[in-house]
Design an enzyme around this catalytic site. Structure first.
Site, PDB file in Angstrom:
ATOM      1  N   GLY A   9      28.908  27.132 -22.100  1.00 59.45           N
ATOM      2  CA  GLY A   9      28.461  28.349 -22.415  1.00 59.45           C
ATOM      3  C   GLY A   9      29.030  29.394 -21.508  1.00 59.45           C
ATOM      4  O   GLY A   9      30.181  29.413 -21.023  1.00 59.45           O
ATOM      5  N   CYS A  10      28.061  30.342 -21.245  1.00 61.80           N
ATOM      6  CA  CYS A  10      28.710  31.530 -20.435  1.00 61.80           C
ATOM      7  C   CYS A  10      28.960  30.962 -19.008  1.00 61.80           C
ATOM      8  O   CYS A  10      28.210  30.341 -18.389  1.00 61.80           O
ATOM      9  CB  CYS A  10      27.506  32.553 -20.340  1.00 61.80           C
ATOM     10  SG  CYS A  10      27.649  33.903 -19.152  1.00 61.80           S
ATOM     11  N   PHE A  11      30.281  31.427 -18.813  1.00 63.18           N
ATOM     12  CA  PHE A  11      30.723  30.764 -17.373  1.00 63.18           C
ATOM     13  C   PHE A  11      30.181  31.445 -16.116  1.00 63.18           C
ATOM     14  O   PHE A  11      30.130  30.937 -14.890  1.00 63.18           O
ATOM     15  CB  PHE A  11      32.341  31.006 -17.335  1.00 63.18           C
ATOM     16  CG  PHE A  11      33.026  32.517 -17.574  1.00 63.18           C
ATOM     17  CD1 PHE A  11      32.355  33.419 -17.593  1.00 63.18           C
ATOM     18  CD2 PHE A  11      34.077  32.275 -17.950  1.00 63.18           C
ATOM     19  CE1 PHE A  11      32.921  34.668 -17.628  1.00 63.18           C
ATOM     20  CE2 PHE A  11      34.839  33.769 -18.327  1.00 63.18           C
ATOM     21  CZ  PHE A  11      34.071  34.833 -18.050  1.00 63.18           C
TER      22      PHE A  11
END
Length: 163
Positions: A9-11
């Site tokens: 997902g979002c890094f």
């Protein structure tokens, strides 16, 4: 020191999570697995390059095994949602492990099968396991994002360690 490459997902949240893990010396946000060289956040978000938001984790195998990192990866996100984590959706948010060599590939595949066999999730684990392609470091404003701006979007290492 060894490297591992995870997309969950979002890094920003993945980077923040792994920076808390004892034995991890660095975590860098970036892009991997796409079709263009030198991708940018803008290109990734447009969804045309097929890069995943990933984090390159540098760790000391004398203090932390690759298998332990993979176990944490599977615990810190939902590995059963294809191209989605929370409100973020698109191929850039896919669950993926890019492996460095056959030993990492073997361990990742074994751990994925074990997570699936536990039956914790109602649907199968969809995490992709692929050989590590070129890692492209994300722009500087994406590095240590939560340290600079606050916030979080994944469970913290402390929360998992307390379980």
């Amino acid at each position: 020191m060894e490297k591992s490459l995870f997309g969950a997902g979002c890094f920003w949240g993945v980077e923040d999570f792994f920076l808390q893990v004892p034995g991890v010396s660095n975590a860098v946000s970036g892009y991997a697995g796409g079709t263009t060289d030198n991708p940018t956040y803008r290109l990734i978000c447009a969804g045309d390059t097929y890069h995943a938001e990933v984090v390159e984790v540098t760790f000391d195998p004398a203090h932390l095994s690759y298998g332990a990192l993979v176990d944490l990866f599977f615990r810190m996100h939902n590995p059963t949602t294809r191209d989605r984590q929370g409100p973020d959706h698109g191929t850039q948010y896919r669950s993926v492990i890019f492996t460095h060599g056959p030993e990492q590939a073997r361990i990742a595949a074994e751990r994925k099968a074990a997570v699936d066999a536990l039956g914790k999730w109602k649907t199968p684990v969809v995490t992709q396991i692929e050989p590590a392609p070129t890692f492209w470091k994300a722009e500087e404003n994406h590095q240590r994002y939560f340290q600079k701006h606050g916030g979080h979007c994944h469970v913290s290492y402390a929360e998992l360690a307390a379980e």
